[in-house]
Write an enzyme that holds these catalytic residues in place. Structure first.
Site, PDB file in Angstrom:
ATOM      1  CG  ASP A   1       2.871   2.624  -4.866  1.00 56.89           C
ATOM      2  OD1 ASP A   1       2.427   2.490  -3.708  1.00 56.89           O
ATOM      3  OD2 ASP A   1       3.760   3.419  -5.197  1.00 56.89           O
ATOM      4  CG  HIS A   2      -2.892  -0.447  -1.303  1.00 59.53           C
ATOM      5  ND1 HIS A   2      -3.906   0.446  -1.532  1.00 59.53           N
ATOM      6  CD2 HIS A   2      -3.499  -1.551  -0.779  1.00 59.53           C
ATOM      7  CE1 HIS A   2      -5.066  -0.075  -1.163  1.00 59.53           C
ATOM      8  NE2 HIS A   2      -4.842  -1.301  -0.701  1.00 59.53           N
ATOM      9  NE  ARG A   3       4.037   4.798  -2.350  1.00 59.58           N
ATOM     10  CZ  ARG A   3       5.184   5.315  -2.769  1.00 59.58           C
ATOM     11  NH1 ARG A   3       5.928   6.025  -1.939  1.00 59.58           N
ATOM     12  NH2 ARG A   3       5.589   5.129  -4.006  1.00 59.58           N
TER      13      ARG A   3
END
Lengths: 507, 471
Positions: free
Chosen positions: A478-480
């Site tokens: 999850d690149h967040r």
């Protein structure tokens, strides 16, 4: 006195369940704890035991019906006078029921808004909005209103239309086309009865994914393969049944050579092409849950997948050695425990991959326990049973636990409890072949590791191409929460452990 | 097909030109469908020819005659002479004008009008039997048919309508002169409306009713107002009486009734009006040729899009069941035409308002308090008595009330019961409120014209919120 049996919360905080099958019918005598029905929740199929002993007066839900927790599903005459009461037989049950109701209400934070829009089918939406809902094929009773006092507005309907195009049922369904399936089944029957081979004609057949693969390769419809075996009360086909069926087929083809039966592929070819080229099945239960979770994950978390390949020659040797030892203890040793151990070790080094983003609180929660979800393909679809506290468990224990959970999931005996609470997940698509994939995160987790097939592949070593066992890895993050660099570092660490399994001794 | 048949084809065949049928035909024409409308009697159906419109005309006329005699308080002394023939002629004129209007509206929308009776030959073909015998017949092939054959008065066994002594409502709307006395069998809305008309015109009316109150579908607080007014007018009520037989007696008749213990009572009168309800008309259709199911009451079974159990055939209005109201038929006719045209229409209205044109009127819509409770709401109500309304008093009316029912939690308006002058008009505002999903607050914050009866609606809504100003 008659007892009104309300659907209890059969899992943990489950809001509704589908009655898969009733095992009793009105007039039957039921014993307390006797299994009355199979109920499929969004995670698993569970037994529904009778709460009291008595005579079943009535069933209030059809097979296949989704029933909210707390709705009356059956009326049971407890002492033979048939008088209906809502009294509960004991205080225990009463508290349980209250607890169940509370859980259901808790899990539904927008209960108030929902109540405003549905009261006995009443919909608080202006006529133009109701018309829009019909045009968009949105079931307006499922739309939550955001207008004044919870009224449903045009934009609510449009949002519902965009968001769940495939899950809503149209308000203007054309009159019953439901016999499509029956038609195609009967056509199959006609075709197959032309042969002398005994064929079956079922609507549903259980089989392991491996068996399904064989059937597919041989071009056989599993529903036509005879079997005496059952699982969960449903026909169960194994590889040997398919082989036997194929042999019988061949023998029949030889004796009836020249006959005009076009049954080379076990009757799946019909004499004339069927006019209905599309059949439908309801989108619900486990299938719908998977769909909704995939949708939520992919639309919520920006996915990035990092790929790499581990040279696992040593791991293959180590596992072969240990396999014999494990077998002596009756345990089948797979690669999974090694992978789990390697992941746990890497998670300890890179805790952000064992995290969850709480969007509302705007906090990243780091988890200091290691529950590893293992994606398992089942007949009903994907399930992710969870190995809890993987860091505290030894290789053998991990091995037997993974095997047990997987087989429970396949047989749909896994409890909702065993499907919850994972902090990081693994998907072993390599079991079906393949190298790389772009796995979807088991949201709200923030990372998932996909395993390709372990096999010999060309590897360049000191300028020479040599054949080595390699394991392709696909890590989605999850690149967040996680950046690419961390993903790569985590993956490198996992690979380090997998390439040097002796390091795991230190864990 | 009969030899000599002429066959034509149409997209939509509408059977019956009453409120359900002509609206379906006009709407289908607007949607560019090729429409054929078959009517065996008179365009406008029961509503225009024998029901709503003529009865309201007679009610208004009789009110004028009667009210003039009741205005001494206002300083008016009058003794009007009523020429019933003249009143009926006036009524007939306006009926003719309206039915002509329906005919020309249908034609303007592109519908082909055919006179005759349509009966089904197969799910895609109907035969039109012309009204005269021996005229041959015509076959029409259709893609879709909309049945709108309506209903007819139920006959009580032994009391077959003869139009002389035993009258159906249509006869009562076209008498030559006001009879001296009349027995009305049935205290439902038709019986009550016509009994009031004739009592006001000077006829001596007796109502015999099987049940124990007039208008039994309404609550007693509503019917009490109407019942008391009717008694004040001089109407004689006998409840728990079943009409069993009658015999001629000079120019008039004797009607005998029986109570549940078998006691007989005899009523002398000049005429007997039988108004015990209406039954759907399906026997003209040859439904055996198609797969159209009817229910226990003989009404055609339809789904939420007015479609019958035969895919291509729809049914609207009285023939499709209760409530047998023209405005319900209007809505169903529109939906049927739109569904045939492929539009995503459905009968998803929240409520069908209803009115009874008694003295005073009754207007209702949506749920009563008890119905709301049953539906799982936590209802609150607000009631405004008309004796507190300036406008009602200026109309010389003191009886009646407006009551609204709303959900106590959300304030959503769920229903209304109104009894009083113009109740049939007042119910419209609250019907709109219900369809719009309006809350008590929405209506309470809306300015209403003073001095009008609609202020009573406003006050009732405010009353439900505990914020009455004028009461």
């Amino acid at each position: 006195m008659a007892f009104e049996f309300e659907l209890p919360d059969v899992g943990e905080g489950i809001a509704e369940g589908e009655i898969v099958a009733w095992h009793v019918s009105p007039g039957d005598t039921v014993e307390e704890d006797q299994v009355m029905a199979d109920v499929e929740t969004d995670k698993a199929v569970v037994d529904l035991p009778a709460p009291v002993t008595g005579t079943l007066l009535d069933l209030h839900a059809e097979e296949g019906e989704m029933v909210p927790v707390g709705d009356v599903v059956a009326t049971i005459d407890v002492d033979g006078d048939g008088e209906v009461t809502e009294e509960t037989p004991s205080e225990d049950t009463a508290t349980e029921e209250v607890a169940a109701t509370e859980t259901a209400a808790d899990s539904e934070p927008d209960q108030d808004a929902l109540e405003a829009s549905t009261g006995d089918g009443r919909v608080f939406a202006p006529p133009n909005v109701r018309r829009l809902a019909r045009e968009e094929g949105v079931d307006i009773t499922t739309v939550e209103g955001t207008g004044p006092s919870g009224r449903i507005t045009e934009s609510d309907v449009r949002a519902a239309a965009n968001g769940e195009e495939q899950t809503t049922t149209s308000a203007v369904t054309p009159r019953d086309d439901g016999d499509t399936a029956t038609q195609s089944t009967s056509e199959t029957t006609t075709a197959t009865t032309q042969t002398t081979v005994e064929t079956a004609d079922r609507d549903q057949t259980l089989a392991t994914p491996a068996t399904r693969k064989i059937a597919e390769e041989e071009g056989i419809d599993l529903d036509t393969v005879p079997t005496d075996k059952t699982r969960d009360g449903k026909a169960f086909v194994e590889e040997e049944d398919i082989r036997a069926f194929l042999e019988a087929e061949e023998a029949s083809a030889e004796t009836s050579a020249g006959a005009d039966t076009a049954t080379t592929s076990a009757g799946v070819e019909t004499a004339t092409p069927t006019p209905q080229e599309v059949t439908t099945e309801p989108y619900r239960g486990v299938r719908r849950t998977i769909g909704q979770q995939m949708e939520e994950s992919k639309y919520t978390a920006p996915h990035v997948t990092h790929h790499d390949t581990a040279d696992v020659s040593e791991l293959v040797e180590t596992r072969d050695e240990l396999k014999a030892r494990a077998e002596a203890e009756g345990i089948t040793m797979t690669y999974m425990p090694f992978v789990i151990k390697a992941i746990v070790a890497a998670l300890k080094e890179y805790p952000m991959l064992n995290s969850e983003l709480d969007e509302e609180a705007e906090e990243i929660q780091y988890k200091h326990y290691y529950n590893i979800g293992i994606a398992v393909a089942t007949d009903a679809g994907l399930m992710v049973p969870v190995v809890k506290d993987a860091d505290d468990k030894g290789m053998l224990q991990l091995s037997s636990e993974v095997n047990e959970l997987a087989s429970k999931a396949r047989n749909r005996e896994v409890s909702p409890d065993e499907l919850q609470g994972s902090t990081f997940s693994i998907t072993n698509f390599g079991a079906f072949g393949g190298e790389y994939a772009t796995p979807i995160i088991n949201y709200p987790e923030t990372a998932i590791l996909g395993l390709g097939e372990i096999k010999q592949r060309p590897v360049v070593e000191d300028g020479e191409v040599v054949a080595k066992h390699t394991l392709p890895l696909s890590l989605t993050i999850d690149h967040r929460v996680i950046d690419g660099a961390e993903a790569a570092q985590f993956c490198n660490t996992v690979m380090e452990y997998l390439e040097n399994p002796t390091l795991l001794l230190l864990e | 097909m009969v030899v000599g048949d002429i066959t034509s084809s149409t997209d939509v065949l509408v059977i019956g030109g009453g409120p359900g049928g002509y609206v379906a035909a006009i709407r289908a024409g607007q949607l560019d469908l090729d429409v054929t409308l078959v009517e065996m009697d008179a365009y406008g159906g029961t509503c225009l020819n024998r029901g709503c419109i003529p009865s309201k005309a007679m009610i208004s006329a009789s009110d004028i005659a009667h009210d003039a005699t009741q205005a001494e308080e206002m300083g008016i002394y009058a003794d009007p002479a009523v020429d019933l023939q003249g009143m009926v002629d006036w009524k007939d004129q306006l009926v003719t004008r309206l039915t002509k209007g329906v005919e020309s509206l249908s034609e303007r929308a592109g519908a082909h009008l055919i006179e005759g009776r349509a009966e089904f030959a197969s799910p895609g073909r109907a035969r039109i039997v012309a009204s005269g015998e021996g005229q041959g017949s015509e076959s029409i092939e259709f893609d879709n048919a909309i049945i709108a054959t309506g209903s007819r008065p139920i006959e009580v066994p032994g009391f077959e309508f003869d139009g002389e002594r035993i009258l159906a409502s249509e006869h009562a709307l076209s008498l030559d002169s006001v009879p001296e006395s009349m027995v009305v069998v049935g205290g439902g809305y038709i019986g009550m409306e016509l009994a009031t008309v004739y009592q006001k015109l000077g006829c001596d009316v007796t109502i015999v009713e099987m049940l124990d109150s007039p208008l039994p579908q309404y609550g007693s607080d509503i019917t009490d107002v109407v019942h008391e007014r009717a008694e004040e007018l001089g109407i004689d009520f006998h409840f728990g009486q079943r009409a069993s037989e009658w015999e001629e007696d000079g120019d008039g008749l004797v009607v005998r009734t029986e109570d549940e213990d078998g006691n007989l009572t005899a009523f002398d009168a000049e005429k007997c009006l039988v108004a015990v309800g209406r039954e759907p008309v399906t026997d003209t259709l040859n439904l055996d040729a198609v797969d159209v199911e009817t229910d226990d009451n003989g009404c055609i079974v339809t789904d939420g899009q007015t479609r019958t159990t035969e895919e291509t055939i729809f049914a609207v209005g009285d023939v499709a069941g209760e409530p047998m109201l023209a405005h319900k038929a209007f809505k169903e006719g529109e939906v049927a035409a739109e569904v045939v045209a492929g539009e995503p229409s459905a009968l998803d209205h929240q409520a069908v308002p209803a009115a009874v044109f008694t003295d005073p009127e009754i207007g209702t819509v949506g749920m009563t308090e008890a119905e709301a409770e049953e539906a799982g709401f936590d209802p609150i109500t607000g009631q405004m008595p008309l004796r507190a309304s300036g406008r009602a008093l200026s109309l010389n009316e003191k009886e009646g009330f407006v009551r609204v029912v709303a959900d106590g939690e959300s304030g959503f308006i769920l229903g209304a019961q109104i009894v009083g002058p113009e109740a049939s008009e007042l119910v419209a505002e609250l019907t709109l409120a219900i369809e719009m999903g309006a809350t008590l607050e929405d209506v309470a914050q809306t300015i209403h014209v003073h001095p009008t009866l609609s202020e009573a609606v406003h006050e009732a809504v405010k009353g439900a919120k505990g914020e009455s100003i004028h009461y």
